[in-house]
Write a protein that holds these residues in place. Structure first.
Motif, PDB file in Angstrom:
ATOM      1  N   UNK A 170     -11.376  16.940 -49.128  1.00 38.43           N
ATOM      2  CA  UNK A 170     -10.615  15.867 -49.767  1.00 38.43           C
ATOM      3  C   UNK A 170     -10.253  16.250 -51.208  1.00 38.43           C
ATOM      4  N   UNK A 171     -11.213  16.770 -51.953  1.00 37.58           N
ATOM      5  CA  UNK A 171     -10.958  17.174 -53.342  1.00 37.58           C
ATOM      6  C   UNK A 171      -9.969  18.310 -53.436  1.00 37.58           C
ATOM      7  N   UNK A 172     -10.111  19.310 -52.574  1.00 35.92           N
ATOM      8  CA  UNK A 172      -9.184  20.447 -52.594  1.00 35.92           C
ATOM      9  C   UNK A 172      -7.770  20.014 -52.225  1.00 35.92           C
ATOM     10  N   UNK A 173      -7.648  19.098 -51.272  1.00 38.79           N
ATOM     11  CA  UNK A 173      -6.315  18.648 -50.891  1.00 38.79           C
ATOM     12  C   UNK A 173      -5.670  17.839 -52.016  1.00 38.79           C
ATOM     13  N   UNK A 174      -6.451  17.059 -52.729  1.00 36.94           N
ATOM     14  CA  UNK A 174      -5.902  16.303 -53.867  1.00 36.94           C
ATOM     15  C   UNK A 174      -5.427  17.236 -54.969  1.00 36.94           C
ATOM     16  N   UNK A 175      -6.222  18.268 -55.265  1.00 35.92           N
ATOM     17  CA  UNK A 175      -5.829  19.228 -56.301  1.00 35.92           C
ATOM     18  C   UNK A 175      -4.522  19.915 -55.909  1.00 35.92           C
ATOM     19  N   UNK A 176      -4.434  20.354 -54.662  1.00 36.20           N
ATOM     20  CA  UNK A 176      -3.206  21.000 -54.206  1.00 36.20           C
ATOM     21  C   UNK A 176      -2.009  20.074 -54.264  1.00 36.20           C
ATOM     22  N   UNK A 177      -2.199  18.832 -53.852  1.00 34.81           N
ATOM     23  CA  UNK A 177      -1.106  17.868 -53.858  1.00 34.81           C
ATOM     24  C   UNK A 177      -0.612  17.591 -55.274  1.00 34.81           C
ATOM     25  N   UNK A 178      -1.515  17.358 -56.206  1.00 34.51           N
ATOM     26  CA  UNK A 178      -1.088  17.021 -57.564  1.00 34.51           C
ATOM     27  C   UNK A 178      -0.522  18.227 -58.304  1.00 34.51           C
ATOM     28  N   UNK A 179      -1.002  19.423 -58.016  1.00 30.46           N
ATOM     29  CA  UNK A 179      -0.387  20.612 -58.610  1.00 30.46           C
ATOM     30  C   UNK A 179       1.046  20.777 -58.101  1.00 30.46           C
ATOM     31  N   UNK A 180       1.244  20.564 -56.823  1.00 30.85           N
ATOM     32  CA  UNK A 180       2.577  20.645 -56.224  1.00 30.85           C
ATOM     33  C   UNK A 180       3.496  19.585 -56.831  1.00 30.85           C
ATOM     34  N   UNK A 181       3.006  18.367 -56.963  1.00 33.82           N
ATOM     35  CA  UNK A 181       3.820  17.302 -57.551  1.00 33.82           C
ATOM     36  C   UNK A 181       4.164  17.600 -59.010  1.00 33.82           C
ATOM     37  N   UNK A 182       3.208  18.141 -59.766  1.00 28.97           N
ATOM     38  CA  UNK A 182       3.481  18.495 -61.156  1.00 28.97           C
ATOM     39  C   UNK A 182       4.562  19.554 -61.272  1.00 28.97           C
ATOM     40  N   UNK A 183       4.525  20.543 -60.393  1.00 27.27           N
ATOM     41  CA  UNK A 183       5.546  21.589 -60.381  1.00 27.27           C
ATOM     42  C   UNK A 183       6.919  20.986 -60.128  1.00 27.27           C
ATOM     43  N   UNK A 184       7.016  20.084 -59.151  1.00 22.95           N
ATOM     44  CA  UNK A 184       8.308  19.490 -58.825  1.00 22.95           C
ATOM     45  C   UNK A 184       8.774  18.506 -59.880  1.00 22.95           C
TER      46      UNK A 184
END
Length: 104
Positions: A49-63
């Motif tokens: 759950x934590x790893x998926x949140x980190x990946x999601x928010x990093x992706x959103x920040x990039x976009x």
């Protein structure tokens, strides 16, 4: 070992090398995941759950950076502007990660 002569004849080797740059981090993550799995299997779901949140928010920040600054992408700039754009993108991604980490 000098790979430059080989890379000239095999451009796919350069692409493969670029893709595998983060392999040590991936291996470290897999080993850590295995240790958590052996020591406390109940925490594996939390880890995923934590790893998926980190990946999601990093992706959103990039976009977010790409949407807000469509004509100031770091790879298209040169000199001081390029460095500033990379720092700006890093700050936006870091802010998205922090904001996501603060959500319940």
């Amino acid at each position: 070992m000098n790979l430059k002569p080989l890379l000239r004849f095999f451009p796919t080797l350069a692409t493969l090398r670029d893709k595998l740059r983060a392999t040590p981090l991936l291996l470290l993550g897999a080993i850590t995941f295995g240790v958590v799995l052996l020591m406390n299997p109940a925490k594996v779901g939390l880890l995923i759950w934590g790893a998926s949140r980190i990946g999601l928010y990093a992706y959103l920040g990039y976009w977010v950076d790409r949407i807000i600054f469509p004509y100031a992408r770091p790879h298209t700039l040169t000199g001081i502007a390029e460095g500033t754009a990379w720092k700006r993108r890093a700050l936006i991604v870091a802010a998205a990660l922090i904001a996501g980490g603060l959500l319940p």
